[in-house]
Write a protein that holds these residues in place. Structure first.
Motif, PDB file in Angstrom:
ATOM      1  N   GLY A  68      -0.997  12.096  -1.071  1.00  0.00           N
ATOM      2  CA  GLY A  68      -0.992  11.673   0.559  1.00  0.00           C
ATOM      3  C   GLY A  68       0.669  11.537   0.685  1.00  0.00           C
ATOM      4  O   GLY A  68       0.835  11.844   1.831  1.00  0.00           O
TER       5      GLY A  68
ATOM      6  N   SER B 261       0.962  -1.170   0.095  1.00  0.00           N
ATOM      7  CA  SER B 261       0.037   0.080   0.116  1.00  0.00           C
ATOM      8  C   SER B 261       0.729   1.251   0.041  1.00  0.00           C
ATOM      9  O   SER B 261       1.884   1.346   0.607  1.00  0.00           O
ATOM     10  CB  SER B 261      -0.842   0.012   1.308  1.00  0.00           C
TER      11      SER B 261
ATOM     12  N   GLU C  49       3.876   6.526   5.690  1.00  0.00           N
ATOM     13  CA  GLU C  49       3.890   6.636   7.048  1.00  0.00           C
ATOM     14  C   GLU C  49       5.246   6.006   7.740  1.00  0.00           C
ATOM     15  O   GLU C  49       5.650   6.300   8.740  1.00  0.00           O
ATOM     16  CB  GLU C  49       2.909   5.395   7.760  1.00  0.00           C
TER      17      GLU C  49
ATOM     18  N   GLN D 236      -0.077   3.883   1.390  1.00  0.00           N
ATOM     19  CA  GLN D 236       0.023   4.560   2.888  1.00  0.00           C
ATOM     20  C   GLN D 236       1.109   4.004   3.624  1.00  0.00           C
ATOM     21  O   GLN D 236       1.775   4.623   4.688  1.00  0.00           O
ATOM     22  CB  GLN D 236      -1.314   3.988   3.400  1.00  0.00           C
TER      23      GLN D 236
END
Length: 392
Positions: A93, A65, A71, A67
């Motif tokens: 993002g 992902s 992160e 994300q």
């Protein structure tokens, strides 16, 4: 300068692998002024593709992902090399997470999303750039130098085509490349390259006319499994309609001069044929991506009976080559993969804080990516209105 830079690539397909390899070699190009580059992650929703690419190019892991990459504290720099329709969400993002982003062209699949991405880039604390890889091709950069220095002089006429054949077979499997509105097919895929190359050489395009978009293969079979890049995998007997263009053609007017453009994904026998000629006051130059270590040059400086194109073999005296190849001797040669290396090096130099004067030319901004999409939008508008002239 940072102690080190952690790199990730989102997308393990054909172009994603080119980015992954480029970061691996970037530190070995030119003098060793970059901080240590850590190859951290290859991101892909297909875990098998991501894992194989990570192992092949020496990245520490793979993620499934974007994300997870956003992160991750050990990642600073991310290339986004996925379907155009996914660019905005992922890029915004990543920028919000403070990552430096190099996005593949075109910037998005809609001008609205592209403008939003450019706005996000202007407000970000990190650097966002778009990959206009052919600007890094030594032959193209050299022709630009010849124009700007006055050797060739002002441009009169540009003639360019970008022919590919990944879609010429009706049995080529359906993929995201065949979905989307008018202008999101061959025009966005390879026409984006041809238009930014033309402006790189000739200056801004002022108007578009004669636009035409054609879909010549109306449906394609669904693949039986995951497909990478332009692979012709096993297919089912279920078909879906092709939504965008297999072929596009248009004319353009520059501040000085005019041009003709043709792009295709159904040109059998032309796997990757970016070819152009630029005609100027003092002569002309020709480039063929299938022979990337040379250009053809005509200078009107002798008797007419003896004039004509001559082959110029590129070497250390031409852009990017001296110090940029391990063996930078004349006639050694280079190819499109090397251009990705130069691109990655330029991006890392900017991220590392090296001065523009001591670095390779900077990568294109998101605003330049928006400009490129505005050109493609003008071609589409012309095509949808019987070839009418569209002023930019």
């Amino acid at each position: 300068m940072a102690d080190s830079l952690g790199v990730a690539v989102i997308g393990a397909g054909m172009a994603g692998k080119a980015h992954a390899a480029a970061y691996r070699t970037a530190s070995a190009l030119y003098s060793p002024v970059l901080p240590p580059i850590r190859l951290v992650s290859i991101g892909d929703v297909n875990a098998e593709f991501g894992s194989l690419a990570a192992k092949r190019f020496g990245y520490e892991r793979n993620d499934t992902s974007w994300q997870a990459i956003a992160e991750a504290d050990d990642i600073d720099v991310v290339s986004v090399v996925i379907a155009n329709s996914l660019h905005r969400e992922v890029v915004e993002g990543l920028l919000a997470a403070g990552k430096h982003v190099l996005c593949e062209k075109p910037l998005s699949d809609s001008i609205e999303d592209a403008r939003a991405m450019a706005e996000a880039a202007r407000n970000a604390s990190s650097i966002a750039r778009i990959g206009f890889t052919f600007r890094r091709t030594p032959g193209i950069a050299y022709i630009r130098d010849l124009i700007r220095s006055g050797v060739l002089g002002n441009v009169l006429h540009f003639s360019g085509r970008y022919w590919t054949d990944y879609g010429f077979s009706p049995s080529a499997p359906m993929s995201w490349r065949y979905k989307g509105g008018p202008g999101s097919g061959a025009l966005a895929d390879v026409g984006s390259h041809l238009t930014y190359v033309a402006e790189f050489l000739c200056g801004d395009i002022k108007s578009i006319s004669g636009g035409r978009l054609s879909t010549v293969i109306g449906k394609r079979p669904l693949p039986l499994g995951a497909v990478m890049g332009h692979d012709h995998a096993a297919v089912s007997d279920t078909f879906e309609p092709v939504e965008n263009d297999d072929y596009a053609v248009f004319s353009a007017e520059f501040e000085n001069g005019a041009g003709g453009f043709e792009v295709s994904r159904v040109a059998a026998g032309h796997a990757n044929s970016l070819i152009f000629e630029v005609f100027c006051e003092n002569g002309a130059a020709r480039f063929d991506q299938r022979r990337p270590a040379e250009i053809e040059l005509f200078l009107n400086d002798g008797p007419a009976n003896e004039n004509g194109y001559r082959q110029v073999i590129l070497g250390p005296g031409h852009p990017y080559i001296a110090g940029g190849l391990a063996m930078d001797a004349p006639s050694v040669g280079f190819g499109q993969n090397d251009a990705f290396g130069y691109q990655a090096r330029a991006f890392l130099e900017e991220v590392a804080g090296l001065s523009e004067e001591s670095s390779l030319p900077r990568c294109a901004t998101f605003d330049e990516g928006v400009r490129n999409m505005e050109l493609l939008g003008a071609v589409t508008e012309s095509a949808l209105n019987n070839g009418k002239k569209v002023t930019l």
